[in-house]
Design an enzyme around this catalytic site. Structure first.
Site, PDB file in Angstrom:
ATOM      1  N   ASP A   1       0.839  -1.198   0.000  1.00  0.00           N
ATOM      2  CA  ASP A   1       0.000   0.000   0.000  1.00  0.00           C
ATOM      3  C   ASP A   1       0.872   1.246   0.000  1.00  0.00           C
ATOM      4  OD1 ASP A   1      -1.901   1.971   0.467  1.00  0.00           O
ATOM      5  OD2 ASP A   1      -3.014   0.786   1.912  1.00  0.00           O
ATOM      6  N   ASP A   2       0.748   2.068  -1.052  1.00  0.00           N
ATOM      7  CA  ASP A   2       1.437   3.371  -1.106  1.00  0.00           C
ATOM      8  C   ASP A   2       2.946   3.247  -1.275  1.00  0.00           C
ATOM      9  OD1 ASP A   2      -0.986   4.656  -0.689  1.00  0.00           O
ATOM     10  OD2 ASP A   2      -0.259   5.931   0.914  1.00  0.00           O
TER      11      ASP A   2
ATOM     12  N   CYS B   1      -6.320   4.241  -2.899  1.00  0.00           N
ATOM     13  CA  CYS B   1      -6.481   2.877  -2.373  1.00  0.00           C
ATOM     14  C   CYS B   1      -7.696   2.114  -2.878  1.00  0.00           C
ATOM     15  CB  CYS B   1      -6.511   2.931  -0.840  1.00  0.00           C
ATOM     16  SG  CYS B   1      -4.987   3.579  -0.106  1.00  0.00           S
TER      17      CYS B   1
ATOM     18  N   ASP C   1      -0.451  -0.991  -4.602  1.00  0.00           N
ATOM     19  CA  ASP C   1      -1.687  -0.463  -5.181  1.00  0.00           C
ATOM     20  C   ASP C   1      -1.469   0.827  -5.962  1.00  0.00           C
ATOM     21  OD1 ASP C   1      -1.205   1.095  -2.916  1.00  0.00           O
ATOM     22  OD2 ASP C   1      -3.267   1.039  -2.187  1.00  0.00           O
TER      23      ASP C   1
END
Length: 466
Positions: A38-39, A78, A240
């Site tokens: 994530d990120d 997200c 993502d």
């Protein structure tokens, strides 16, 4: 002891059948394991060129499989990013075109398609997709303390599973919050080609979160190996979207790391430059299983790429951005398209065109004006040659040498918007009904004047599915 010939024959046939089924299971019904960070920027991995970051587990996967250099999410945020993976559709079509929005209520997802093929479809970790009526996972193991992967529950599942499975291991890392203490200092941070000025304070904590996520990935890989799932499983690693381009359509936000290990099918230590997107994941799964790929899905299978055929899958891929329903919310929608070389962007509420976006409601008009004024240096249209300018620094839109590329990409973008039933086609400048961050509410992230606070009502928002 005298052995019954019939029993012996039956035993041998049964044993042969067992191994035949095992071989068939390995070749035609592979498991799918998709680890999603994530990120994390594409360039913040050792295998993608960062010599200082700690990603040995990801780097090892790349040595064992195929590394993709042109894999994209259509939206650098997200929930919309996840919605593409799970539906095979771009965010406008599936309904999740802004963060925290639900997908459409009757949407079919990877859960429906793979359960119909006899699979468990499991989510372990961060959800961030809704509604629950659509995302009814075969099993769901939520994050521990809203932060860490449920590794014990995942391990127990892998030790006891009796059928083919598709498991999405969805990490909360390296997404913030970032730790106040870190083993890294600013001197340890590798400067990326689009970094400007001093490093933002979060970078040392961001690196620490990357380190901690690598530890989680290592444990997942050990589980897979300990339960003999390496040979008959397709293991995918991705992020993502990139933190450096979050909420926009910059390459550093949209282009993601994507690595696939599939023993016996994917050549180890191979690289693909094919232009692909998260919407292609689901149709690829279905194609591998020999299942029908529904016509309403936007993506295309890239199974042929995995097996070494690098013939292009797409002529164009598309992206979008919205600044609504996020913390510092503004009215500023963007659409973009790229081919193998060029990228075209249209910012529909640019300061250049804002006057044409006004309607009859003065309150709505003021939010439209504020949105445009928040990005005074962003033009209505942009065009980039990504071969020579991969991080979009030289806008070629007014250069007559590139007028053909501009027209071709502009038409492709408009055609795509029609297929998506994009609300920008028929609406001057739509306001998206918020589920978390209203435009007209004061908060620690957003500030509006007294004459605008609480002044928007239901009729001011564009009609959507929720």
């Amino acid at each position: 002891m005298k052995i019954n010939k019939y029993y012996c024959c039956f035993y041998l046939v049964t044993l042969f059948s067992f191994f035949s089924l095992q071989a068939q299971y390995s070749s035609t019904t592979p498991n799918f394991i998709f680890y999603l960070a994530d990120d994390q920027d594409l360039l913040d991995y050792g295998v993608y060129g960062n010599p200082k970051v700690h990603t040995p587990a990801v780097d090892a996967l790349a040595q064992e499989g195929m590394r993709f250099t042109n894999f994209y999410t259509a939206q650098a945020i997200c929930a919309p990013s996840r919605s593409q993976i799970f539906s095979g559709m771009y965010p406008i079509k599936n309904g999740c075109m802004a963060n925290h929005l639900p997908v459409k209520p009757k949407l079919k997802t990877v859960i429906d398609y793979l359960e119909a093929e006899g699979y468990d479809v499991v989510l372990a970790g961060k959800g961030h997709v809704k509604p629950n009526s659509v995302f009814q996972w075969s099993k769901y193991f939520k994050s521990v303390d809203h932060r860490y992967l449920p590794l014990d529950k995942l391990e127990n599942y892998l030790e006891n599973v009796k059928k083919p499975f598709c498991v999405f291991v969805t990490s909360d890392f390296p997404h913030g919050p970032y730790p106040k203490t870190s083993q890294y200092t600013n001197e340890d941070i590798f400067r990326l080609p689009y970094d400007e000025g001093n490093f933002r304070k979060f970078k040392t904590g961001y690196y620490q979160n990357i380190y901690d996520d690598n530890t989680q990935l290592e444990r997942v890989l050990k589980m897979v190996e300990a339960n003999d799932f390496v040979e008959n499983s397709i293991f995918i690693y991705a992020s993502d979207h990139g933190i450096s381009g979050k909420w926009g359509v910059a390459e550093q936000g949209l282009k993601v790391p994507f690595i696939v290990r599939w023993p016996g099918h994917v050549e180890p230590n191979s690289v693909s430059h094919n232009l692909l997107s998260f919407v292609d994941v689901l149709p690829t799964f279905l194609d591998i299983l020999g299942a029908e790929v529904p016509s309403e899905i936007d993506g295309k299978s890239f199974q042929s790429v995995l097996k070494g055929n690098q013939k292009p899958i797409h002529k164009y891929i598309f992206s979008l951005a919205t600044k609504q329903n996020i913390q510092q919310c503004k009215v500023f929608p963007t659409r973009a398209v790229r081919d193998e070389r060029y990228k075209f962007i249209r910012n529909y509420n640019s300061i250049e065109v804002v006057n044409s976006n006004y309607g009859s409601n003065p309150v709505v008009n003021e939010f439209i004006r504020m949105g445009a004024a928040s990005f005074p240096n962003v033009p209505f249209e942009e065009l980039y040659d990504l071969n020579v300018d991969p991080y979009q620094k030289q806008n070629l839109i007014d250069n007559p040498k590139f007028s053909d590329q501009k027209e071709r990409l502009s038409l492709a973008l408009e055609d795509w918007m029609v297929t998506q039933n994009d609300f920008l086609i028929n609406s001057k400048m739509p306001l998206i009904k918020p589920t978390l961050h209203p435009l007209d509410r004061n908060s620690k992230w957003n500030s509006v004047s007294e004459d605008l606070a609480g002044k928007l009502d239901e009729s001011d928002y564009t009609p959507l599915h929720y």
